[in-house]
Scaffold this motif. Sequence first.
Motif, mmCIF file in Angstrom:
data_model
loop_
_atom_site.group_PDB
_atom_site.id
_atom_site.type_symbol
_atom_site.label_atom_id
_atom_site.label_comp_id
_atom_site.label_asym_id
_atom_site.label_seq_id
_atom_site.Cartn_x
_atom_site.Cartn_y
_atom_site.Cartn_z
ATOM 1 N N MET A 77 0.830 -1.201 0.000
ATOM 2 C CA MET A 77 0.000 0.000 0.000
ATOM 3 C C MET A 77 0.873 1.263 0.000
ATOM 4 S SD MET A 77 -2.929 0.952 2.846
ATOM 5 C CE MET A 77 -3.376 -0.762 2.986
ATOM 6 N N LEU A 78 1.888 1.272 0.835
ATOM 7 C CA LEU A 78 2.776 2.436 0.931
ATOM 8 C C LEU A 78 3.534 2.666 -0.376
ATOM 9 C CD1 LEU A 78 4.098 1.831 4.533
ATOM 10 C CD2 LEU A 78 2.828 3.865 3.777
ATOM 11 N N ILE A 79 3.977 1.587 -1.002
ATOM 12 C CA ILE A 79 4.736 1.697 -2.252
ATOM 13 C C ILE A 79 3.831 2.107 -3.406
ATOM 14 C CG2 ILE A 79 6.048 0.395 -3.981
ATOM 15 C CD1 ILE A 79 7.103 -1.312 -1.571
ATOM 16 N N GLU A 80 2.712 1.406 -3.552
ATOM 17 C CA GLU A 80 1.845 1.641 -4.710
ATOM 18 C C GLU A 80 0.979 2.888 -4.556
ATOM 19 O OE1 GLU A 80 -0.239 -2.044 -5.356
ATOM 20 O OE2 GLU A 80 1.616 -3.103 -5.879
ATOM 21 N N ASP A 81 0.255 2.992 -3.460
ATOM 22 C CA ASP A 81 -0.655 4.116 -3.273
ATOM 23 C C ASP A 81 0.036 5.343 -2.688
ATOM 24 O OD1 ASP A 81 -2.578 2.309 -4.118
ATOM 25 O OD2 ASP A 81 -3.238 1.831 -2.084
ATOM 26 N N GLY A 82 0.970 5.111 -1.793
ATOM 27 C CA GLY A 82 1.641 6.213 -1.124
ATOM 28 C C GLY A 82 2.896 6.687 -1.815
ATOM 29 N N LYS A 83 3.288 5.964 -2.879
ATOM 30 C CA LYS A 83 4.500 6.326 -3.625
ATOM 31 C C LYS A 83 5.704 6.494 -2.699
ATOM 32 C CE LYS A 83 1.980 6.635 -7.369
ATOM 33 N NZ LYS A 83 1.415 5.355 -7.666
ATOM 34 N N ALA A 84 5.800 5.622 -1.697
ATOM 35 C CA ALA A 84 6.902 5.674 -0.729
ATOM 36 C C ALA A 84 8.226 5.398 -1.425
ATOM 37 C CB ALA A 84 6.673 4.661 0.392
ATOM 38 N N ASP A 85 9.254 6.074 -0.986
ATOM 39 C CA ASP A 85 10.607 5.884 -1.493
ATOM 40 C C ASP A 85 11.175 4.613 -0.876
ATOM 41 O OD1 ASP A 85 13.284 5.976 -2.169
ATOM 42 O OD2 ASP A 85 13.680 7.916 -1.239
ATOM 43 N N VAL A 86 11.360 3.566 -1.688
ATOM 44 C CA VAL A 86 11.847 2.289 -1.162
ATOM 45 C C VAL A 86 13.294 2.375 -0.692
ATOM 46 C CG1 VAL A 86 10.230 0.838 -2.446
ATOM 47 C CG2 VAL A 86 12.449 1.376 -3.444
ATOM 48 N N ASP A 87 14.010 3.395 -1.130
ATOM 49 C CA ASP A 87 15.409 3.555 -0.736
ATOM 50 C C ASP A 87 15.615 4.661 0.301
ATOM 51 O OD1 ASP A 87 16.406 1.469 -2.315
ATOM 52 O OD2 ASP A 87 16.632 2.767 -4.069
ATOM 53 N N ALA A 88 14.546 5.084 0.951
ATOM 54 C CA ALA A 88 14.687 6.102 1.999
ATOM 55 C C ALA A 88 15.601 5.552 3.084
ATOM 56 C CB ALA A 88 13.323 6.442 2.584
ATOM 57 N N ILE A 89 16.538 6.386 3.528
ATOM 58 C CA ILE A 89 17.478 5.934 4.547
ATOM 59 C C ILE A 89 17.250 6.671 5.860
ATOM 60 C CG2 ILE A 89 19.255 5.216 2.919
ATOM 61 C CD1 ILE A 89 20.765 7.800 3.636
ATOM 62 N N THR A 90 17.543 5.971 6.925
ATOM 63 C CA THR A 90 17.439 6.534 8.266
ATOM 64 C C THR A 90 18.732 7.262 8.616
ATOM 65 O OG1 THR A 90 18.394 4.605 9.330
ATOM 66 C CG2 THR A 90 15.989 4.578 8.966
ATOM 67 N N LYS A 91 18.773 7.849 9.789
ATOM 68 C CA LYS A 91 19.996 8.502 10.253
ATOM 69 C C LYS A 91 21.150 7.503 10.328
ATOM 70 C CE LYS A 91 17.736 12.226 12.709
ATOM 71 N NZ LYS A 91 17.408 12.849 13.990
#
Length: 181
Positions: A77-91
């Motif tokens: 859902m986050l990837i498809e509908d929310g267009k979430a960045d799969v490569d987002a990095i944390t601190k």
Amino acid sequence: MDQHDADHCKCHKQAAPAQQTLTDMEFDRGIWNAAIYNEPERVRNFIGRGKSMDRDDFDYTALHYAARNGNVEICKMLIEDGKADVDAITKAGATALHRAAMMGHLNVVKLLVAAKANLQLQDEYGQTALHRAAIRGHLDVCKFLLEQDPKLKEIKDKKEKIPYEYIMENANDDFKILLKP
């Protein structure tokens, strides 16, 4: 070590409601909590309000939490509908793929790879998702990652170790053969 690895996660305190800080309450009411506890309707609501890439105090997104917990539906859902960045990095440099691989969630790993997650991203310790899967002994995840990119087994972390050097001493021969450079 990553402050949100499986053994040290402090992302949601178990405090009495009267003792919660404002940060705790924000986390509990945010998309991250809904992703952890696999609440699709709440996540859908946050996505509808443009909150799919909100970050907590450590720069974790809902996708990081859903991936760590193996919540495939929420990840999708986050990837498809929310267009979430799969490569987002944390601190600490962790991606959702690092988190899913560390926990052995093969279905989530496959979903992230299908969404074009970068398999060679390294966290602050220089570890790839393959390092993390090897450390935890997740043979199926290691096999899948190596099918996608055989060169992963050659990547050294900041300790100059390749994934093979992290497999448990009691790992079976298949695991040793798979990761041997």
